[in-house]
Design an enzyme around this catalytic site. Structure first.
Site, PDB file in Angstrom:
ATOM      1  N   HIS A  31       0.840  -1.204   0.000  1.00 55.26           N
ATOM      2  CA  HIS A  31       0.000   0.000   0.000  1.00 55.26           C
ATOM      3  C   HIS A  31       0.878   1.258   0.000  1.00 55.26           C
ATOM      4  CE1 HIS A  31      -3.680   2.326   1.229  1.00 55.26           C
ATOM      5  NE2 HIS A  31      -2.741   3.136   1.670  1.00 55.26           N
ATOM      6  N   GLU A  32       1.794   1.322   0.936  1.00 55.51           N
ATOM      7  CA  GLU A  32       2.640   2.516   1.035  1.00 55.51           C
ATOM      8  C   GLU A  32       3.538   2.654  -0.191  1.00 55.51           C
ATOM      9  OE1 GLU A  32       1.822   4.671   3.029  1.00 55.51           O
ATOM     10  OE2 GLU A  32       0.595   3.439   4.352  1.00 55.51           O
ATOM     11  N   HIS A  91       1.691   4.463  -2.869  1.00 60.07           N
ATOM     12  CA  HIS A  91       1.767   5.918  -2.683  1.00 60.07           C
ATOM     13  C   HIS A  91       3.141   6.416  -3.138  1.00 60.07           C
ATOM     14  CE1 HIS A  91      -1.985   6.662  -0.660  1.00 60.07           C
ATOM     15  NE2 HIS A  91      -1.709   5.894   0.383  1.00 60.07           N
ATOM     16  N   HIS A  95       3.513   6.717  -6.854  1.00 59.75           N
ATOM     17  CA  HIS A  95       2.741   7.868  -7.337  1.00 59.75           C
ATOM     18  C   HIS A  95       3.596   9.135  -7.212  1.00 59.75           C
ATOM     19  CE1 HIS A  95      -1.582   9.805  -7.247  1.00 59.75           C
ATOM     20  NE2 HIS A  95      -0.967   9.998  -8.379  1.00 59.75           N
TER      21      HIS A  95
HETATM   22 ZN    ZN Z   1      -3.004   5.208   1.921  1.00 56.68          ZN
END
Ligand code: ZN
Length: 685
Positions: free
Chosen positions: A462-463, A466, A469
């Site tokens: 998940h991290e 990010h 991105h």
């Molecule tokens: Zn998040």
């Protein structure tokens, strides 16, 4: 982990040399420079606005990095000196940003650029950055005049007081409750929970374990305590916090009424007919009716599956001689079923996920998808277990990131990514992005590598989503580069998207290798894991949707609801969607701090919204092959690289070829008929 480059090719902070004094000095210096530049806005000559705004952006870039370093170290290497430094500078920094958002001459500079003939010649990213800046100025009331302006300022100030009072009441009400547990009441609690409750007891001067209303203690009782009257008593205390059932001075009721009334008035001053409409003005979701329809249709799709979930709870209740399933029974019953039917614990999976294998698997996955290479490099770090990596593509350096994955006593809890330095054009050429990715996983012991649970694996991916991105952006205009400026309800797309790889057979082959045997995760373990993923997902989703609908509806009402009206909205939503009706004394809304004291007002739906986007994006990979390089490049090109240089809906549509659809989320949640025809999920174990 591949070759080890040395030294790092990016300019990096020299962590061992940084002191609270040097960090504070640098923040003050950059803050003064940026403030001085803002003050010059008034004297900018006609035609010089764009150049001026770009210079100001360079100053903010320096300030962001100076502050970024201090707040980073405050979070991961906390000391009393650092905390004092941080807390001392925080008010100055927020004053700077507040004043900037209210600065008339600065606002006029943006307006003059937007109205100039040259605007049409600017890059799309620069145009969008100016549009977003103007929008944010206007939504912060800058265009108001006279009485409206005065009133707006008064409302803003009162609202921030009310939010902080709301939190204070909730905290006081939470802390006021403590109940020492008798031996009988401890029945069913696992040793790890008992240990935590004993610690809570010791801290409050008790000889025995106690239950409080802090999240982990409350959850331990709801999940494990066999003593039903105890569960009911603790449930009642929890769901009546800060309500009229407790001390008047802790009652959040009057605050909620006032907050909703003031939010509506504020929205009307800005020309919106409800606060929900104001909130959605900065989000991807188009309007209140679209979000309502979105939430209601998901709730209707989840309902049949939630009914099945409830049926299983009822069967379990019967075996215990319980006639009904009450709100204080559901987590307890679900846990019993889970323990029996999914003979799988997070602990037993850990040896399959040694950190070095997980990291090289993660990198191999993104290398396949996006055509990039990740190499570990030597760099100054703030702790010996921190690692630094660079991202390359065909010999070109794209950016760098640090992993600080393990729990320490001087580190804040949780996991996060912070984009410390952004991609940007500067006078010295293109500044490359740098990110910090932080976890709190169990550290390595002795000469054994750290081992991750599957939950931790999901968090890491998940991290990292990010992080990509931020790092793979091709936009070099600071306010719209990477995650800057991305709509709140779309910013979790890249992160939730990455999570899907942790559930895929083919990907798990790359990220799992038993620490002793070297085997990848066996098929039985994998299917047990996948079955547990959907367990009780219908009921859980209905609950989230109930909260989201409640949040949206009370913020869409005009006139704003009274306290009784707030309760009536919640009751009517529950009548329509909830399968387990809470007792009449339930005052959940009095502790809903996400919307009354946090940033989620008329935005709680964002969790589900982003989940739909991520599911639908992953669905294209499932159709075309989860390691299809063309699909990976398309996702990188249309979503990851674009930042906020165009609206999130445009980026999504460019990748998917259409607007988002809920179908993939329904399938990924196990809510389509194709899955219901299979035997009960647990039977595969
Ligand atoms: Zn998040």
């Amino acid at each position: 982990m591949g070759q080890f480059l040395s030294p790092a090719a990016l300019p990096l902070p020299n962590f061992p040399e940084l002191t609270p004094d040097s960090l504070a000095h640098s923040v003050k210096h950059q803050l003064a420079a940026a403030s001085a530049l803002v003050a010059e806005a008034e004297s900018v000559v006609a035609g010089g606005e764009l150049g001026y705004l770009e210079t100001l952006e360079q100053a903010e870039n320096q300030l962001q990095q100076a502050w970024g370093l201090l707040s980073h170290l405050n979070a991961v290497r906390n000391t009393p000196e650092l905390r004092d430094t941080y807390n001392g500078l925080l008010p100055e920094l927020s004053r700077f940003y507040t004043e900037q958002g209210q600065h008339q001459p600065l606002y006029r500079c943006y307006q003059r650029v937007a109205q100039s003939a040259a605007f049409a010649q600017l890059s799309p990213a620069r145009q969008e950055a100016i549009r977003l800046a103007l929008r944010d100025f206007e939504l912060s009331g800058i265009a108001l005049e006279g009485d409206a302006k005065t009133r707006y300022a008064a409302i803003s100030e009162r609202l921030s007081q009310l939010s902080s009072q709301f939190s204070d009441h909730l905290l006081d009400a939470t802390q006021a409750f403590v109940h020492p547990l008798s031996a009988e009441e401890c029945a069913g609690l696992p040793e790890s929970s008992l240990g935590m409750l004993r610690q809570l007891g010791e801290a409050r001067g008790f000889q025995q374990p106690v239950v409080t209303l802090d999240g982990p203690a409350y959850l331990a009782i709801m999940t494990y305590a066999e003593h039903r009257p105890l569960r009911e008593m603790v449930y009642r205390a929890y769901v009546t916090r800060a309500s009229e059932w407790g001390p008047t001075e802790q009652d959040n009721g009057p605050l909620m009424e006032e907050i909703l009334a003031l939010r509506l008035e504020m929205a009307q001053l800005l020309g919106f007919d409800s606060y929900a409409a104001l909130s959605l003005a900065t989000k991807m979701a188009p309007d209140v009716s679209a979000v309502t329809e979105f939430l209601e249709s998901l709730a209707n799709r989840a309902r049949p599956f939630a009914l099945k979930d409830l049926e299983r709870l009822k069967q379990e209740a019967t075996t215990l001689g319980l006639a009904t399933v009450e709100p204080w029974d559901s987590a307890f019953l679900a846990e019993r079923i889970k323990q029996r039917e999914f003979s799988l614990s997070q602990e037993s999976l850990k040896p399959y996920f040694p950190a070095p294998v997980v990291l090289s698997g993660l990198f191999a996955i993104v290398e396949k998808l996006y055509g990039i290479q990740i190499v570990e490099c030597e760099a100054p770090v703030w702790h010996p277990l921190v690692q630094y990596f660079e991202i390359h593509e065909n010999g070109h350096l794209l950016g760098g990131f640090y992993f600080d994955l393990y729990a320490r006593s001087d580190k804040r809890g949780g996991a996060w990514m912070s984009g410390y330095r952004s991609r940007m054009e500067t006078e010295n050429g293109t500044q490359l992005p740098l990110a910090f990715m932080i976890g709190n996983f169990a550290p390595p012991v002795g000469d054994q590598p750290a081992q991750l649970s599957h939950d931790e694996l999901v968090t890491l991916f998940h991290e990292f989503g990010h992080g990509l991105h931020h790092l793979l952006t091709e936009i070099a205009v600071l306010p719209v580069a990477g995650i800057h400026g991305v709509a709140w309800d779309a910013v979790e797309l890249p992160s939730q998207f990455m999570e899907f790889w942790t559930w895929e057979n083919e990907a798990l082959g790359m990220i799992s290798r038993h620490v002793h045997s070297g085997d990848t995760l066996p098929a039985e373990q994998l299917s047990a894991l996948q079955a547990a993923r959907h367990f009780q997902s219908g009921l859980q989703a209905l609950r989230q949707l109930e909260f989201a609908l409640f949040d949206l509806r009370i913020h869409a009402l005009n006139p704003a609801p009274t306290l009784a009206g707030i309760q009536a909205e919640l009751d009517s939503i529950r009548q329509q969607f909830a399968l387990i009706q809470p007792p009449a004394y339930n005052r959940f809304q009095h502790s809903f701090s996400h919307i009354f004291a946090g940033g989620y007002a008329a935005g709680y739906y964002s969790y589900k919204w982003a989940e739909v986007l991520a599911s639908d994006a992953f669905d294209r990979f499932e159709e075309e092959g989860i390691f299809n390089a063309d699909t990976g490049r398309a996702f990188r090109r249309e979503v990851l690289s674009r930042g906020a240089s165009r609206p999130a809906e445009a980026s999504f549509a460019a990748f998917r070829g259409r607007a988002p659809s809920q179908d993939a989320l329904l399938r990924h949640s196990g809510w389509t008929s194709a899955h219901t025809d299979k035997p009960a999920m647990g039977a595969q174990v």
